[in-house]
Write a protein that holds these residues in place. Sequence first.
Motif, short mmCIF file in Angstrom:
data_model
loop_
_atom_site.label_atom_id
_atom_site.label_comp_id
_atom_site.label_asym_id
_atom_site.label_seq_id
_atom_site.Cartn_x
_atom_site.Cartn_y
_atom_site.Cartn_z
N ASP A 14 -0.24 -0.68 3.80
CA ASP A 14 0.70 0.05 1.96
C ASP A 14 2.03 -0.48 1.19
O ASP A 14 1.72 -0.81 -0.03
CB ASP A 14 0.60 1.85 1.96
CG ASP A 14 -0.61 2.23 3.09
OD1 ASP A 14 -1.78 1.95 2.76
OD2 ASP A 14 -0.51 3.16 3.21
N PHE A 15 2.28 -1.32 2.26
CA PHE A 15 3.85 -1.49 1.44
C PHE A 15 3.58 -3.34 0.29
O PHE A 15 4.34 -3.70 -0.24
CB PHE A 15 4.67 -2.00 1.97
CG PHE A 15 5.39 -0.54 2.29
CD1 PHE A 15 5.83 0.70 1.35
CD2 PHE A 15 5.56 0.17 3.63
CE1 PHE A 15 6.85 1.99 1.09
CE2 PHE A 15 6.48 1.34 3.92
CZ PHE A 15 6.11 2.28 2.68
N VAL A 17 0.38 -4.98 -0.37
CA VAL A 17 -1.09 -4.99 -0.69
C VAL A 17 -1.10 -3.80 -1.97
O VAL A 17 -0.54 -2.84 -2.33
CB VAL A 17 -2.16 -3.97 0.14
CG1 VAL A 17 -3.55 -4.39 -0.17
CG2 VAL A 17 -2.17 -4.81 1.94
N GLN A 18 -1.37 -4.69 -2.68
CA GLN A 18 -1.57 -4.25 -4.12
C GLN A 18 -2.53 -4.11 -4.57
O GLN A 18 -3.72 -5.02 -4.86
CB GLN A 18 -0.56 -5.05 -5.28
CG GLN A 18 0.93 -4.76 -5.05
CD GLN A 18 1.29 -3.61 -5.05
OE1 GLN A 18 0.69 -3.17 -5.95
NE2 GLN A 18 2.81 -3.50 -4.19
N ASP A 19 -3.00 -2.91 -5.29
CA ASP A 19 -4.80 -2.81 -6.34
C ASP A 19 -4.23 -2.87 -7.38
O ASP A 19 -3.27 -2.26 -8.33
CB ASP A 19 -5.06 -1.37 -5.97
CG ASP A 19 -5.78 -1.57 -4.54
OD1 ASP A 19 -6.06 -2.29 -3.81
OD2 ASP A 19 -5.60 -0.81 -3.53
N TYR A 20 -5.13 -4.36 -8.08
CA TYR A 20 -5.12 -3.78 -9.35
C TYR A 20 -5.92 -3.57 -10.18
O TYR A 20 -7.55 -4.11 -9.81
CB TYR A 20 -4.79 -5.65 -9.77
CG TYR A 20 -3.47 -5.82 -9.83
CD1 TYR A 20 -1.93 -4.96 -10.39
CD2 TYR A 20 -2.74 -6.52 -8.49
CE1 TYR A 20 -0.59 -5.75 -10.33
CE2 TYR A 20 -1.77 -6.47 -8.10
CZ TYR A 20 -0.96 -6.25 -9.02
OH TYR A 20 0.85 -7.09 -8.65
N ARG A 41 -8.15 -6.96 -5.02
CA ARG A 41 -6.55 -6.48 -3.74
C ARG A 41 -5.67 -7.47 -3.78
O ARG A 41 -6.45 -8.40 -3.07
CB ARG A 41 -7.13 -5.99 -3.05
CG ARG A 41 -6.17 -5.30 -2.02
CD ARG A 41 -7.00 -4.98 -0.82
NE ARG A 41 -6.90 -2.91 -1.37
CZ ARG A 41 -7.33 -2.09 -0.63
NH1 ARG A 41 -8.14 -2.57 0.72
NH2 ARG A 41 -7.16 -0.98 -0.64
N ALA A 44 -0.27 -9.22 1.19
CA ALA A 44 0.94 -9.75 0.95
C ALA A 44 0.57 -11.00 1.35
O ALA A 44 1.82 -12.13 1.67
CB ALA A 44 0.96 -8.93 2.34
N THR A 66 -2.59 -9.65 -15.84
CA THR A 66 -3.59 -8.28 -15.54
C THR A 66 -3.58 -7.40 -17.53
O THR A 66 -3.19 -8.48 -18.36
CB THR A 66 -2.14 -7.38 -15.10
OG1 THR A 66 -0.84 -6.90 -15.83
CG2 THR A 66 -1.93 -7.75 -13.61
#
Length: 67
Positions: A14-15, A17-20, A41, A44, A66
Amino acid sequence: MVDSTPSVWNELPDFFVQDYQNVVVYADFEQETILHEGKIRLLANGWVELPTGRLLSPKAVHHIDTQ
């Protein structure tokens, strides 16, 4: 008796992996080749996961904007 606690390794993704929700993924500096528009997504290790499950290599992606 030792009580088992949740492993820290289960919480780490969770730290990293970033969802956009709304991005444009480009393959070139000139922004002429669009690889994907929409939700992604970012993993890392630099790979980009698309909603279909397809992965884009970090070598294929020049940059991500973005919106």
